[in-house]
Design a protein around this motif. Sequence first.
Motif, mmCIF file in Angstrom:
data_model
loop_
_atom_site.group_PDB
_atom_site.id
_atom_site.type_symbol
_atom_site.label_atom_id
_atom_site.label_comp_id
_atom_site.label_asym_id
_atom_site.label_seq_id
_atom_site.Cartn_x
_atom_site.Cartn_y
_atom_site.Cartn_z
ATOM 1 N N LYS A 1 -23.165 -16.591 59.508
ATOM 2 C CA LYS A 1 -23.107 -15.923 58.198
ATOM 3 C C LYS A 1 -22.625 -14.482 58.337
ATOM 4 C CE LYS A 1 -27.006 -18.457 56.298
ATOM 5 N NZ LYS A 1 -28.387 -18.344 55.865
ATOM 6 N N GLY A 2 -21.945 -14.015 57.341
ATOM 7 C CA GLY A 2 -21.613 -12.594 57.276
ATOM 8 C C GLY A 2 -20.126 -12.299 57.331
ATOM 9 N N VAL A 3 -19.770 -11.085 56.921
ATOM 10 C CA VAL A 3 -18.388 -10.618 56.894
ATOM 11 C C VAL A 3 -18.335 -9.376 57.768
ATOM 12 C CG1 VAL A 3 -16.575 -9.673 55.403
ATOM 13 C CG2 VAL A 3 -18.099 -11.453 54.523
ATOM 14 N N CYS A 4 -17.379 -9.350 58.716
ATOM 15 C CA CYS A 4 -17.379 -8.247 59.671
ATOM 16 C C CYS A 4 -15.954 -7.874 60.061
ATOM 17 C CB CYS A 4 -18.226 -8.698 60.861
ATOM 18 S SG CYS A 4 -17.934 -7.847 62.361
ATOM 19 N N LEU A 5 -15.642 -6.586 59.984
ATOM 20 C CA LEU A 5 -14.306 -6.107 60.327
ATOM 21 C C LEU A 5 -14.261 -5.776 61.822
ATOM 22 C CD1 LEU A 5 -11.571 -5.361 58.991
ATOM 23 C CD2 LEU A 5 -12.425 -3.011 58.851
ATOM 24 N N ALA B 1 -14.159 -7.182 49.710
ATOM 25 C CA ALA B 1 -13.360 -6.469 48.704
ATOM 26 C C ALA B 1 -12.675 -5.217 49.245
ATOM 27 C CB ALA B 1 -14.230 -6.135 47.499
ATOM 28 N N LYS B 2 -13.382 -4.430 50.050
ATOM 29 C CA LYS B 2 -12.740 -3.186 50.483
ATOM 30 C C LYS B 2 -11.815 -3.398 51.684
ATOM 31 C CE LYS B 2 -16.669 -1.262 53.121
ATOM 32 N NZ LYS B 2 -17.788 -2.140 52.765
ATOM 33 N N HIS B 3 -11.949 -4.504 52.394
ATOM 34 C CA HIS B 3 -11.110 -4.751 53.568
ATOM 35 C C HIS B 3 -9.880 -5.598 53.243
ATOM 36 C CE1 HIS B 3 -14.457 -3.112 55.715
ATOM 37 N NE2 HIS B 3 -15.253 -4.106 55.374
ATOM 38 N N TYR B 4 -10.091 -6.607 52.394
ATOM 39 C CA TYR B 4 -9.009 -7.556 52.106
ATOM 40 C C TYR B 4 -9.167 -8.010 50.649
ATOM 41 C CZ TYR B 4 -5.658 -11.297 53.325
ATOM 42 O OH TYR B 4 -4.558 -12.127 53.397
ATOM 43 N N PRO B 5 -8.726 -7.139 49.715
ATOM 44 C CA PRO B 5 -8.979 -7.399 48.284
ATOM 45 C C PRO B 5 -8.446 -8.744 47.783
ATOM 46 C CG PRO B 5 -8.062 -5.188 48.615
ATOM 47 C CD PRO B 5 -8.024 -5.865 49.941
ATOM 48 N N ALA B 6 -7.265 -9.174 48.271
ATOM 49 C CA ALA B 6 -6.699 -10.438 47.773
ATOM 50 C C ALA B 6 -7.597 -11.619 48.141
ATOM 51 C CB ALA B 6 -5.293 -10.650 48.334
ATOM 52 N N VAL C 1 -14.047 -17.821 60.524
ATOM 53 C CA VAL C 1 -12.605 -17.691 60.308
ATOM 54 C C VAL C 1 -12.256 -16.215 60.499
ATOM 55 C CG1 VAL C 1 -10.679 -18.098 58.729
ATOM 56 C CG2 VAL C 1 -12.746 -19.479 58.527
ATOM 57 N N THR C 2 -11.147 -15.955 61.217
ATOM 58 C CA THR C 2 -10.710 -14.566 61.394
ATOM 59 C C THR C 2 -9.363 -14.370 60.706
ATOM 60 O OG1 THR C 2 -11.896 -14.475 63.478
ATOM 61 C CG2 THR C 2 -10.289 -12.743 63.085
ATOM 62 N N PHE C 3 -9.320 -13.380 59.831
ATOM 63 C CA PHE C 3 -8.113 -13.097 59.037
ATOM 64 C C PHE C 3 -7.449 -11.823 59.518
ATOM 65 C CE2 PHE C 3 -8.583 -16.002 55.424
ATOM 66 C CZ PHE C 3 -9.918 -16.351 55.503
ATOM 67 N N PRO C 4 -6.159 -11.893 59.926
ATOM 68 C CA PRO C 4 -5.414 -10.650 60.115
ATOM 69 C C PRO C 4 -5.211 -10.046 58.726
ATOM 70 C CG PRO C 4 -3.947 -12.534 60.353
ATOM 71 C CD PRO C 4 -5.328 -13.092 60.133
ATOM 72 N N ILE C 5 -5.248 -8.720 58.636
ATOM 73 C CA ILE C 5 -5.139 -8.113 57.303
ATOM 74 C C ILE C 5 -3.702 -7.664 57.033
ATOM 75 C CG2 ILE C 5 -5.983 -6.279 55.796
ATOM 76 C CD1 ILE C 5 -8.654 -6.523 57.238
ATOM 77 N N PRO C 6 -3.085 -8.252 56.007
ATOM 78 C CA PRO C 6 -1.687 -7.919 55.697
ATOM 79 C C PRO C 6 -1.545 -6.545 55.036
ATOM 80 C CG PRO C 6 -2.539 -9.498 54.110
ATOM 81 C CD PRO C 6 -3.651 -9.229 55.074
#
Lengths: 262, 161
Positions: free
Chosen positions: A57-61, A82-87, A160-165
């Motif tokens: 669980k959780g969201v982490c940059l 929201a503040k890291h990857y708004p889309a 899941v790990t997302f590269p930030i565009p």
Amino acid sequence: MHNFDFVKPSSIADAVKALSKEGAQALSGGQTLTPTMKQRLAAPTVLVSLTGIDEMKGVCLGEDGLSIGAATPHAVVAKEAAKHYPALAMLAGGIGDPAVRNRGTIGGSLANNDPAACYPAGVLGSGATVVTNRRKIAADDYFQGMFTTALEEGEIITGVTFPIPEKAAYVKFNQPASRFALTAVFVAKFKDGVRVAVTGASNDGVFRWSEAEKALSGHFAASAVEGLSVSSDGMIGDLHGTPAYRANLVKVLTKRAVAAAQ
Amino acid sequence: MTKVTMTVNGKTVSGEVEGRTLLSSFLREGLGLTGTHVGCDTSQCGACVVHLDGKAVKSCTMFAADAAGASVKTIEGMNNPDGSLSVVQQAFQDHHGLQCGFCTPGMVMSSAALLAENPKPTEAEIRHYLEGNICRCTGYHNIVKAVLAASGQDAAAMAAE
């Protein structure tokens, strides 16, 4: 609904062990699986809840981008990403309705890979990495057709790990009753190119619109896709929209997404 | 059968459930809390919405066993400690926010969840948040008025339709 044994492990290791039993099935938020079981379209003998596993669980940059635990509900992603990857946060905040978003999870959505689900577009459009208890799977290898993924027996998504565009947007044409995507497009502009992922349109599930990617990588403006056309071959046709209607939506929504990403 | 224990409306409760027992069934049949309604049983109507650890969820779309250890609040736990109606409930009554009343428990629970997150929502935000709650009497306008009023805003200013 047929009866089953319910287990709720608190670690990934225990969950994997529980899933090795004959007839065992993983349960995340249950917003699709529970209705499916009520209709007896699925009848597991053991249901392994993944919602009690804190390490999922959780969201982490981090250095690789934004990592989201597989058992993180959509409402939490909508808020914390929201503040890291708004889309991506916007995509999560538009799934279903508030009560569905409080239970449904990113891992559950990806494991199910509904052809009209939102997250597959976000994951493929971002070129994200699906992390399981066994390996890391690139989004391009993960989605393998309607309700079909690269997951093997007993393998569970842990994150899941997302590269930030640099820029991104998700535009969904809602099926108003279900709030699934009648068609939706995720556009992401990275330094080395643009990715365009389409959900809700194809009989094969989420796909990349490569002609648009090429055009947008050269010039990132809605006008860049103006001259392109989308074939209706293989598009979903149902009472909500014909294949030609969906093919048209792909182009319209791509243009809107590019405009929204500016 | 497995024994589950959870907190419901502030009280610790236990009961025997099957794996397949839905939270809505446990509340209604196990605990006799029939204020939580089951409208569609397909996760679409929202009549069964309760709060699970403070978050609105559809109790027909989760298993009772998955709620073990959690704190659940149902419509029966919404009134004030002295038994009077809560602000949201009173606003529904004042603004005729219910007709047949079937969807009301879910509407009240969803509205209370909205106001906890967003104390002064706009009319558009209220309509958007209540997307998962269906009123078969189509009484949405007065429901939205009730939520506006419950948030301390002037419901009379809302355009009449």
